[in-house]
Design a protein around this motif. Sequence first.
Motif, PDB file in Angstrom:
ATOM      1  N   THR A   1       0.836  -1.206   0.000  1.00 25.08           N
ATOM      2  CA  THR A   1       0.000   0.000   0.000  1.00 25.08           C
ATOM      3  C   THR A   1       0.870   1.255   0.000  1.00 25.08           C
ATOM      4  O   THR A   1       0.587   2.224  -0.710  1.00 25.08           O
ATOM      5  CB  THR A   1      -0.937   0.003   1.229  1.00 25.08           C
ATOM      6  OG1 THR A   1      -1.694  -1.203   1.227  1.00 25.08           O
ATOM      7  CG2 THR A   1      -1.861   1.197   1.209  1.00 25.08           C
TER       8      THR A   1
ATOM      9  N   LYS B   1       2.320   1.693  -3.437  1.00 30.36           N
ATOM     10  CA  LYS B   1       1.314   2.168  -4.393  1.00 30.36           C
ATOM     11  C   LYS B   1       1.079   3.666  -4.252  1.00 30.36           C
ATOM     12  O   LYS B   1       0.777   4.339  -5.237  1.00 30.36           O
ATOM     13  CB  LYS B   1      -0.012   1.408  -4.213  1.00 30.36           C
ATOM     14  CG  LYS B   1       0.019   0.023  -4.795  1.00 30.36           C
ATOM     15  CD  LYS B   1      -1.334  -0.650  -4.649  1.00 30.36           C
ATOM     16  CE  LYS B   1      -1.321  -2.035  -5.244  1.00 30.36           C
ATOM     17  NZ  LYS B   1      -2.613  -2.720  -5.089  1.00 30.36           N
ATOM     18  N   SER B   2       1.200   4.188  -3.028  1.00 22.89           N
ATOM     19  CA  SER B   2       0.985   5.625  -2.848  1.00 22.89           C
ATOM     20  C   SER B   2       2.126   6.448  -3.460  1.00 22.89           C
ATOM     21  O   SER B   2       1.921   7.589  -3.851  1.00 22.89           O
ATOM     22  CB  SER B   2       0.858   5.949  -1.356  1.00 22.89           C
ATOM     23  OG  SER B   2       2.107   5.764  -0.700  1.00 22.89           O
ATOM     24  N   CYS B   3       3.309   5.850  -3.559  1.00 26.75           N
ATOM     25  CA  CYS B   3       4.465   6.579  -4.121  1.00 26.75           C
ATOM     26  C   CYS B   3       4.641   6.341  -5.615  1.00 26.75           C
ATOM     27  O   CYS B   3       5.072   7.228  -6.343  1.00 26.75           O
ATOM     28  CB  CYS B   3       5.753   6.161  -3.420  1.00 26.75           C
ATOM     29  SG  CYS B   3       5.891   6.775  -1.754  1.00 26.75           S
ATOM     30  N   MET B   4       4.349   5.121  -6.042  1.00 25.77           N
ATOM     31  CA  MET B   4       4.603   4.762  -7.440  1.00 25.77           C
ATOM     32  C   MET B   4       3.295   4.454  -8.130  1.00 25.77           C
ATOM     33  O   MET B   4       2.686   3.412  -7.894  1.00 25.77           O
ATOM     34  CB  MET B   4       5.533   3.549  -7.512  1.00 25.77           C
ATOM     35  CG  MET B   4       6.878   3.814  -6.891  1.00 25.77           C
ATOM     36  SD  MET B   4       7.981   2.417  -7.002  1.00 25.77           S
ATOM     37  CE  MET B   4       7.197   1.251  -5.914  1.00 25.77           C
ATOM     38  N   LYS B   5       2.851   5.348  -8.962  1.00 25.96           N
ATOM     39  CA  LYS B   5       1.605   5.169  -9.693  1.00 25.96           C
ATOM     40  C   LYS B   5       1.897   4.445 -11.007  1.00 25.96           C
ATOM     41  O   LYS B   5       2.744   4.868 -11.778  1.00 25.96           O
ATOM     42  CB  LYS B   5       0.948   6.521 -10.005  1.00 25.96           C
ATOM     43  CG  LYS B   5       0.724   7.379  -8.793  1.00 25.96           C
ATOM     44  CD  LYS B   5      -0.419   6.859  -7.984  1.00 25.96           C
ATOM     45  CE  LYS B   5      -0.697   7.826  -6.849  1.00 25.96           C
ATOM     46  NZ  LYS B   5      -1.353   7.228  -5.744  1.00 25.96           N
ATOM     47  N   ARG B   6       1.185   3.374 -11.247  1.00 24.45           N
ATOM     48  CA  ARG B   6       1.310   2.667 -12.521  1.00 24.45           C
ATOM     49  C   ARG B   6       0.036   2.916 -13.311  1.00 24.45           C
ATOM     50  O   ARG B   6      -1.061   2.923 -12.774  1.00 24.45           O
ATOM     51  CB  ARG B   6       1.484   1.168 -12.307  1.00 24.45           C
ATOM     52  CG  ARG B   6       2.810   0.888 -11.662  1.00 24.45           C
ATOM     53  CD  ARG B   6       3.131  -0.546 -11.828  1.00 24.45           C
ATOM     54  NE  ARG B   6       4.408  -0.777 -11.182  1.00 24.45           N
ATOM     55  CZ  ARG B   6       5.236  -1.713 -11.550  1.00 24.45           C
ATOM     56  NH1 ARG B   6       4.923  -2.510 -12.537  1.00 24.45           N
ATOM     57  NH2 ARG B   6       6.366  -1.879 -10.926  1.00 24.45           N
ATOM     58  N   HIS B   7       0.189   3.081 -14.584  1.00 21.05           N
ATOM     59  CA  HIS B   7      -0.941   3.333 -15.458  1.00 21.05           C
ATOM     60  C   HIS B   7      -1.328   2.027 -16.156  1.00 21.05           C
ATOM     61  O   HIS B   7      -0.850   1.722 -17.238  1.00 21.05           O
ATOM     62  CB  HIS B   7      -0.588   4.412 -16.485  1.00 21.05           C
ATOM     63  CG  HIS B   7      -0.199   5.717 -15.834  1.00 21.05           C
ATOM     64  ND1 HIS B   7      -1.090   6.529 -15.216  1.00 21.05           N
ATOM     65  CD2 HIS B   7       1.015   6.297 -15.690  1.00 21.05           C
ATOM     66  CE1 HIS B   7      -0.476   7.588 -14.731  1.00 21.05           C
ATOM     67  NE2 HIS B   7       0.814   7.471 -14.989  1.00 21.05           N
ATOM     68  N   TRP B   8      -2.173   1.275 -15.505  1.00 17.31           N
ATOM     69  CA  TRP B   8      -2.577  -0.008 -16.048  1.00 17.31           C
ATOM     70  C   TRP B   8      -3.612   0.133 -17.155  1.00 17.31           C
ATOM     71  O   TRP B   8      -3.922  -0.823 -17.854  1.00 17.31           O
ATOM     72  CB  TRP B   8      -3.134  -0.894 -14.931  1.00 17.31           C
ATOM     73  CG  TRP B   8      -2.084  -1.238 -13.924  1.00 17.31           C
ATOM     74  CD1 TRP B   8      -1.957  -0.709 -12.687  1.00 17.31           C
ATOM     75  CD2 TRP B   8      -1.007  -2.159 -14.080  1.00 17.31           C
ATOM     76  NE1 TRP B   8      -0.877  -1.250 -12.048  1.00 17.31           N
ATOM     77  CE2 TRP B   8      -0.264  -2.140 -12.892  1.00 17.31           C
ATOM     78  CE3 TRP B   8      -0.593  -2.997 -15.111  1.00 17.31           C
ATOM     79  CZ2 TRP B   8       0.854  -2.919 -12.697  1.00 17.31           C
ATOM     80  CZ3 TRP B   8       0.531  -3.780 -14.916  1.00 17.31           C
ATOM     81  CH2 TRP B   8       1.249  -3.740 -13.725  1.00 17.31           C
TER      82      TRP B   8
END
Length: 141
Positions: free
Chosen positions: A128, A131-138
């Motif tokens: 978690t 995920k807050s630091c590294m945004k992936r564009h799925w």
Amino acid sequence: MASQTKHGCRHHQSHQVKRNKENRDNTQSKSDKKDALVIADMVKNGYYTFVRSTSESFEKLRVLMANRDVIVKRLVSSIIQINRWVDVVFPELRKVFKDVSCKGAIATLRLFPTPAELCSLQPQDIVTGWKSCMKRHWDNY
């Protein structure tokens, strides 16, 4: 040193003037008269270069390149410091991340700076935090 002649501006190397000054009378003495004679001899013998005026864009490029060199040196120094502190404080991080300057490793260090903090969390809490630091564009896949 530069001298103005009817053929344009010419540049004399100061170390050549100093060396030729000693050759003129075998002494290291200085005087304006001796300097003028040495420079005149150098011009007569062709020991000069023409002064080239550079364009404003070239001058700006030189300043930018010098700034880039400073920034690259600071970046390398920062990476070396990060590597040193990771080796001292959090050596286990290298077992997980090959490069400690990658996004994942930096995010881990920001969120969980010591091994004790990391051990106190559950795996889902760690994910978690990542995920807050590294945004992936799925959406693009």
